[in-house]
Design a protein around this motif. Structure first.
Motif, short mmCIF file in Angstrom:
data_model
loop_
_atom_site.label_atom_id
_atom_site.label_comp_id
_atom_site.label_asym_id
_atom_site.label_seq_id
_atom_site.Cartn_x
_atom_site.Cartn_y
_atom_site.Cartn_z
N GLY A 10 0.83 -1.19 0.00
CA GLY A 10 0.00 0.00 0.00
C GLY A 10 0.87 1.24 0.00
O GLY A 10 2.08 1.20 0.26
N ARG A 26 2.71 9.87 -3.70
CA ARG A 26 1.59 10.27 -4.57
C ARG A 26 2.06 11.23 -5.67
O ARG A 26 1.63 11.12 -6.82
N GLU A 36 1.69 2.44 -10.62
CA GLU A 36 0.96 1.56 -9.70
C GLU A 36 0.83 0.17 -10.33
O GLU A 36 0.73 0.03 -11.55
N ARG A 39 -5.06 -1.36 -8.03
CA ARG A 39 -5.84 -0.59 -7.06
C ARG A 39 -6.64 -1.58 -6.21
O ARG A 39 -7.10 -2.63 -6.69
N SER A 40 -6.77 -1.24 -4.93
CA SER A 40 -7.56 -2.09 -4.03
C SER A 40 -9.04 -1.91 -4.36
O SER A 40 -9.42 -0.97 -5.07
N HIS A 44 -7.60 2.23 -3.39
CA HIS A 44 -6.29 2.65 -2.89
C HIS A 44 -5.17 2.12 -3.80
O HIS A 44 -5.27 1.02 -4.35
N ARG A 45 -4.12 2.90 -3.92
CA ARG A 45 -2.99 2.53 -4.79
C ARG A 45 -2.24 1.35 -4.19
O ARG A 45 -2.00 1.30 -2.98
N ARG A 46 -1.80 0.43 -5.06
CA ARG A 46 -0.99 -0.71 -4.64
C ARG A 46 0.24 -0.75 -5.55
O ARG A 46 0.16 -0.50 -6.76
#
Length: 316
Positions: A10, A26, A36, A39-40, A44-46
């Motif tokens: 994360g 970010r 990235e 995304r979750s 959220h960015r993974r």
């Protein structure tokens, strides 16, 4: 949050491991430097495990103050030539830093010059240094000499002439050198004397191509005169003087004869403005406590004195 079962990180965990802020991660992601992996479900960015090394590299490059475009070029290189891309980026940054350091050294020396000036000279010196950039441009000096040269002289000859006559400002000047260059700037940008600045007779007689031949020959003569000048020998006939006279004879298209030398010694007149130019050049190029090197101006004066001494001996 630690790495998930799929090995992805994360944004918070990636920032913690790289010792940067989430805002920094970010920022680089938004600029396309840190892609990235996914995304979750909550958006959220993974990031993949390779993102940590990439982020550390970005941070190292940015610590060296490389701009984002240069960082992007290094990261985008996929041909195994990253070392060359990085070297180019670092070389460019070193050049830019060197320019900024030179400007700071000139400002420091200019401040010291004004601060250490006697009260009665402070206003004039402040005006002189305030009229030029730091570090100073050599373009006014080049314009000064281009106005001296005959029109349409071959470009290569003009470039060689300017290379010999346009002094380069030192990278680490002393206050006295700043003052000398400021005076040189004022001399070359100021109005010509009321009598104007007529072209030398040889320019009118020999034309542009003849002048090119003349200055190529004079450059050789000045170099030959450098050795006796460094030894502080009195002006005298010899190879340097013969080369000096030959340059003029070739430009005029005549033979080097005693009669020609006699006329040449009368024809070559003093140029106070040019003499002052070369005096200032010597001050600019001589570090504190150093010994002045011969300039084309001092070499010309030495050779002209040698020619006139030769004629005086012949007439005596």
């Amino acid at each position: 949050m630690s790495a998930s079962d799929d090995g992805l990180l994360g944004i918070g965990e990636l920032a913690r491991r790289a010792d940067v802020t989430v805002k920094t991660v970010r920022f680089y992601s938004d600029h396309g430097l840190l892609p990235e992996a996914a995304r979750s479900p909550g958006g959220h960015r993974r990031y993949g495990p390779e993102a940590l090394d990439r982020l550390r590299l970005i941070r190292s490059l940015r610590t060296l103050d490389l701009p984002l475009p240069a960082v992007r070029r290094v990261l985008a290189d996929e041909d195994g030539a990253a070392a060359g891309v990085l070297e180019d980026a670092l070389a460019g940054q070193l050049r830019a830093l060197g320019s900024r350091l030179t400007a700071l050294r000139w400002r420091e020396a200019a401040l010291r010059l004004v601060a250490e000036s006697p009260p009665g000279q402070r206003a004039e010196r402040l005006r002189l240094v305030g009229a030029m950039s730091t570090p100073p441009s050599t373009e006014p000096l080049a314009r000064f000499w281009r106005a001296w040269l005959p029109p349409r002289m071959p470009a290569r000859s003009t470039a060689a002439f300017l290379d010999a006559t346009v002094v380069r400002p030192p990278e680490e000047p002393a206050p006295a050198q700043v003052l000398a260059f400021a005076r040189l700037h004022a001399l070359t940008t100021g109005p010509c004397p009321a009598t104007g600045r007529p072209q030398p007779q040889v320019h009118r007689a020999a034309g542009a191509r003849g002048a090119a031949v003349l200055y190529a020959g004079l450059a050789e003569a000045y170099e030959l005169a450098g050795a006796p000048l460094r030894r502080e020998r009195r002006p005298h006939p010899g190879e340097a003087l013969d080369c000096f006279v030959a340059a003029y004879a070739t430009a005029y298209g005549v033979q080097d004869t005693p009669r020609f030398r006699r006329g040449l010694s009368r024809q070559l007149a003093a140029e106070p403005r040019l003499d002052r130019y070369w005096e200032l050049v010597a001050e600019v190029t001589t570090p504190p406590g150093g010994r002045p090197e011969p300039t084309p101006g001092t070499a010309h004066d030495w050779l002209l004195a040698a020619l006139r001494a030769q004629q005086a001996d012949a007439d005596g």
